[in-house]
Enzyme design. Sequence first.
Site, short mmCIF file in Angstrom:
data_model
loop_
_atom_site.label_atom_id
_atom_site.label_comp_id
_atom_site.label_asym_id
_atom_site.label_seq_id
_atom_site.Cartn_x
_atom_site.Cartn_y
_atom_site.Cartn_z
N GLY A 182 0.83 -1.20 0.00
CA GLY A 182 0.00 0.00 0.00
C GLY A 182 0.86 1.24 0.00
O GLY A 182 2.06 1.19 -0.28
N GLY A 183 0.21 2.36 0.32
CA GLY A 183 0.91 3.64 0.27
C GLY A 183 2.04 3.74 1.27
O GLY A 183 2.94 4.56 1.10
N PHE A 184 2.02 2.95 2.33
CA PHE A 184 3.01 3.14 3.38
C PHE A 184 4.02 2.02 3.49
O PHE A 184 4.91 2.08 4.31
CB PHE A 184 2.32 3.37 4.73
CG PHE A 184 1.54 4.64 4.73
CD1 PHE A 184 2.17 5.86 4.86
CD2 PHE A 184 0.16 4.61 4.55
CE1 PHE A 184 1.46 7.04 4.81
CE2 PHE A 184 -0.55 5.79 4.51
CZ PHE A 184 0.08 7.01 4.64
N LYS A 200 2.90 -5.24 8.63
CA LYS A 200 3.03 -4.12 7.70
C LYS A 200 4.36 -3.43 7.99
O LYS A 200 4.56 -2.86 9.06
CB LYS A 200 1.87 -3.13 7.86
CG LYS A 200 1.95 -2.04 6.82
CD LYS A 200 0.84 -1.03 6.94
CE LYS A 200 -0.42 -1.51 6.26
NZ LYS A 200 -1.42 -0.42 6.18
N LYS A 201 5.26 -3.54 7.02
CA LYS A 201 6.59 -2.94 7.19
C LYS A 201 6.54 -1.57 6.53
O LYS A 201 6.35 -1.47 5.31
CB LYS A 201 7.61 -3.86 6.51
CG LYS A 201 9.03 -3.50 6.74
CD LYS A 201 9.90 -4.56 6.05
CE LYS A 201 11.32 -4.09 5.97
NZ LYS A 201 12.12 -4.96 5.12
N ASP A 326 -9.57 7.41 5.48
CA ASP A 326 -9.14 6.65 4.30
C ASP A 326 -10.02 5.41 4.13
O ASP A 326 -9.53 4.29 3.95
CB ASP A 326 -7.66 6.26 4.43
CG ASP A 326 -7.03 5.90 3.08
OD1 ASP A 326 -7.62 6.25 2.03
OD2 ASP A 326 -5.97 5.26 3.07
N SER A 329 -12.39 0.22 -0.09
CA SER A 329 -12.56 -1.23 -0.03
C SER A 329 -11.23 -1.94 0.24
O SER A 329 -11.23 -3.05 0.76
CB SER A 329 -13.21 -1.75 -1.30
OG SER A 329 -12.47 -1.33 -2.42
N ALA A 330 -10.08 -1.30 -0.08
CA ALA A 330 -8.79 -1.93 0.22
C ALA A 330 -8.53 -1.91 1.72
O ALA A 330 -7.71 -2.67 2.23
CB ALA A 330 -7.66 -1.22 -0.51
N ASP A 344 -6.31 0.16 8.98
CA ASP A 344 -5.53 1.37 8.69
C ASP A 344 -6.03 2.64 9.35
O ASP A 344 -6.64 3.50 8.71
CB ASP A 344 -5.42 1.60 7.17
CG ASP A 344 -4.35 0.71 6.60
OD1 ASP A 344 -3.40 0.41 7.34
OD2 ASP A 344 -4.48 0.29 5.45
N1 LIG Z 1 -4.25 -7.79 8.45
C1 LIG Z 1 -4.19 -8.21 7.19
N2 LIG Z 1 -4.48 -9.49 6.87
C2 LIG Z 1 -4.44 -9.92 5.60
N3 LIG Z 1 -4.11 -9.14 4.55
C3 LIG Z 1 -3.79 -7.86 4.80
C4 LIG Z 1 -3.81 -7.33 6.12
N4 LIG Z 1 -3.48 -6.02 6.05
C5 LIG Z 1 -3.26 -5.75 4.75
N5 LIG Z 1 -3.45 -6.84 3.99
C6 LIG Z 1 -3.32 -6.97 2.54
O1 LIG Z 1 -2.32 -6.10 2.09
C7 LIG Z 1 -2.86 -5.17 1.14
C8 LIG Z 1 -2.14 -3.86 1.28
O2 LIG Z 1 -2.52 -3.24 2.48
P1 LIG Z 1 -2.12 -1.76 2.81
O3 LIG Z 1 -2.97 -1.32 3.94
O4 LIG Z 1 -0.66 -1.68 2.98
O5 LIG Z 1 -2.45 -0.98 1.48
P2 LIG Z 1 -3.78 -0.37 0.93
O6 LIG Z 1 -4.89 -0.60 1.91
O7 LIG Z 1 -3.98 -0.87 -0.46
O8 LIG Z 1 -3.44 1.16 0.82
P3 LIG Z 1 -3.17 2.19 2.04
O9 LIG Z 1 -1.70 2.22 2.23
O10 LIG Z 1 -3.71 3.47 1.54
O11 LIG Z 1 -3.91 1.64 3.24
C9 LIG Z 1 -4.35 -5.12 1.47
O12 LIG Z 1 -5.13 -4.70 0.39
C10 LIG Z 1 -4.62 -6.56 1.84
O13 LIG Z 1 -4.78 -7.33 0.67
MG LIG Z 2 -4.70 -0.29 3.85
#
Ligand SMILES: Nc1ncnc2c1ncn2[C@@H]1O[C@H](COP(=O)(O)OP(=O)(O)OP(=O)(O)O)[C@@H](O)[C@H]1O
Ligand SMILES: [Mg+2]
Length: 483
Positions: A182-184, A200-201, A326, A329-330, A344
Amino acid sequence: MDSSVTSGTYIRNISYGLRRRLSDFLDHQDMWKHVVVSIRKPTGGPRYSHQHVKRFECLLAQGKSPTVELLNDWGTTNSTVGELVDILRSHSLMAAADILLPEQPLSAEARQACYAAAGPAPPTRLIGQEETEPPAASSSQQTQPLEENTEAGHTGSFSSFQYSWNFDNRPTSDGGSRIGEGGFGIVYKGFLNNKPVAVKKLNPMADMPLDKLQVQFNQEIQTLKVLKHENLVDMIGFSCEEQHLCIVYDFMANGSLLDRLACLVGSAPTVPSCQNPNSNLEDLILCFSSLKDRTPPLSWEQRCSIAEGTARGLEYLHGNHHVHRDVKSANILLDGGFVAKVSDFGLTRASAENTSATMMTERIVGTRAYMAPEALLGQVTPKSDVFSFGVVLLEILSGLPPADENQGFLIEQRYDIDDEDEDLTLEDFVDKKMSDWEMSQVESIYCLASNCLHNRKNRRPVIGQVLSEIHSVVKSISVDARG
Ligand SMILES: Nc1ncnc2c1ncn2[C@@H]1O[C@H](COP(=O)(O)OP(=O)(O)OP(=O)(O)O)[C@@H](O)[C@H]1O
Ligand SMILES: [Mg+2]
């Protein structure tokens, strides 16, 4: 960590670097105020009055750090790091306390006790390490619960961890650990006490250097620590050694709503093994459909229950004076039973006492396709979350992404649906991948989405109203199912 600091070190001798790191945590959300009111004179009375607090506050406007100035002032006495750390811990500001005096790693005996409690396998498989390898006993290892536990090795706690960083960067579908990005930063699958977790690194980026990222990180930690709800993703712990920041969450077996609506198998964090004797029917269906490179589409009933769970999670956030900022659906994750969990909170902001208050922010955050007009101008209000949730409702109805190179923004399709001269009808808009929908229920959700998407925030419903509308639809589905 500065190893020369002990609890007896005078505050005036804290290095500039450590002061800066403390200010990264304490300037944020006025955490320093918790410290200032707890500082006592040798006679027992408070050292700082309301006037002093105001003076520190004014420093912010001059671009100075109230934390640094407070330490400068308090440092004119013979107060020590030990006193400061006691105050920080009494306010559960553990990450800040650990900057000065990291908690001692668990003793060999305590670690042995955890192994024993968990049976023959080491209970704490440090992420990225071999399954059989015991946890590294590095000198900087922190395995200290944030909330005090009575038992060593208790795993349900909110803890800080030291992780190894050797994640396999390949996607889980190719046998690696990477489940998303994701963004971070990047999200990896790992194991903690044999339980799957998502790590989440966080990555420093050009527009988010390490110090800002640390603030963001601290914000998420503080928020997740107090906000617990069945429809919010639970944070298990975090690690914040040097530039390595990571947050450890409960693993959500069914990934994100975005991916499940798109039936993307490559991103399904767990494509269950068909050979797994514990697989239930749902797992097996998922498994066989994965052979066709797709996860099964969510049914209408599942979609409505996910919408209800999400609204419940948001209602809880708003009820606790937090705006998510934020919603998308993601950021709606689905556990093994497809229960919706909002994730998030890094972008959330405590919104003073009044949830309807609007805040201005210097940095416009959020994801463009979901952003309310006022959010684009930098205002923060719970009604912007309601707007973004309206976009999610459209995704749930249509199965379409929020923005598409050819179609543009999903919200714009409403103009065609609502315009009788255009060809697009609500029926056309409904996702053909589901079959159990009923027109009256679809109309209710579409009408609700339209209300959420009102350009004027005062015309949008509050999240409690949104929740009760969805709840009525969910109830009518279950009545239909019984009848
Ligand atoms: N707790 C979790 N369990 C399973 N999968 C996860 C989990 N957290 C994140 N993910 C997976 O990793 C993906 C990326 O998550 P991340 O929150 O880093 O990015 P994002 O939601 O697409 O964007 P943003 O950085 O804006 O939140 C998610 O869409 C999901 O598929
Ligand atoms: Mg996210």
